[in-house]
Design a protein around this motif. Structure first.
Motif: not given
Length: 210
Positions: A91-115
């Protein structure tokens, strides 16, 4: 409420809507989930992407599973302990993988630069927390299995590594099937425990007579 507590409360409150909506979640939905106005939300966090990233990183903490591991009775038979542990961990690992998938999605939205520097710093801090959390889980599982150490062919630490390998492999199979629109069904926990305890070889005549 002190700033750190407010920040932590928001990160916890937005988890359900993030799991439901993913990176497509709107600022309004996040504010409603947190029970605050959008203006309040962004006085605490720089922007929506930062909030999502921090919420994801806060959600993936292996140490969160330690209290559940500690509820398993150390006097139970080894197989029953491993079966209970497998159900919890899946149960814990399955949820963690869902979170990691979301983290990858967010990474594509973040611009390069100081942030990007702040993002990398947050990831490094998360990595240190992951390491500490994993060590805490390993210690709790080792304590659980220690009474059965004499029954094991391998050291307890090696058994834990084998358990983790089987667990993650089975979970990844389920997650990958879901990603491709297939229904692989949940893993058979008892079959996984059989694999850990007995491998894949059929009993020999000598084994049957023992």
């Amino acid at each position: 409420m002190p700033p750190d507590e407010r920040r932590a409360a928001i990160l916890l409150a937005v988890r359900p809507v993030l799991l439901e909506r993913g990176a497509a979640v709107t600022s309004r939905e996040l504010a409603e989930a947190a029970g605050v106005a959008e203006g309040t939300l962004f006085r605490v966090f720089t922007d929506k992407v930062t909030l999502i990233r921090e919420a994801v990183l806060a959600a993936i903490d292996p140490a969160d599973s330690v209290p559940e591991v500690l509820t398993i009775d150390r006097t139970l038979p080894l197989r029953e302990k491993l079966s209970t542990l497998m159900r919890q961990a899946h149960s814990h690992v399955g949820e963690s993988m869902r979170w990691m998938g979301l983290l990858h999605e967010v990474g594509r939205l973040e611009p390069a630069g100081p942030s990007a520097e702040h993002r990398e710093a947050a990831i490094r801090q998360w990595g240190r927390r992951q390491q500490a959390g994993t060590a805490a889980v390993t210690a709790a599982v080792a304590e659980l299995l220690e009474p059965d150490a004499a029954l094991l062919r391998l050291p307890v630490t090696d058994v834990i590594e084998l358990f983790n390998t089987v667990l993650i492999g089975a979970t990844m199979r389920t997650v990958d099937a879901a990603r491709r629109g297939l229904d692989a069904g949940p893993p058979d926990h008892e079959q996984l425990i059989d694999l850990i305890l007995h491998g894949v070889l059929a009993p020999t005549p000598t084994d049957r007579s023992a």
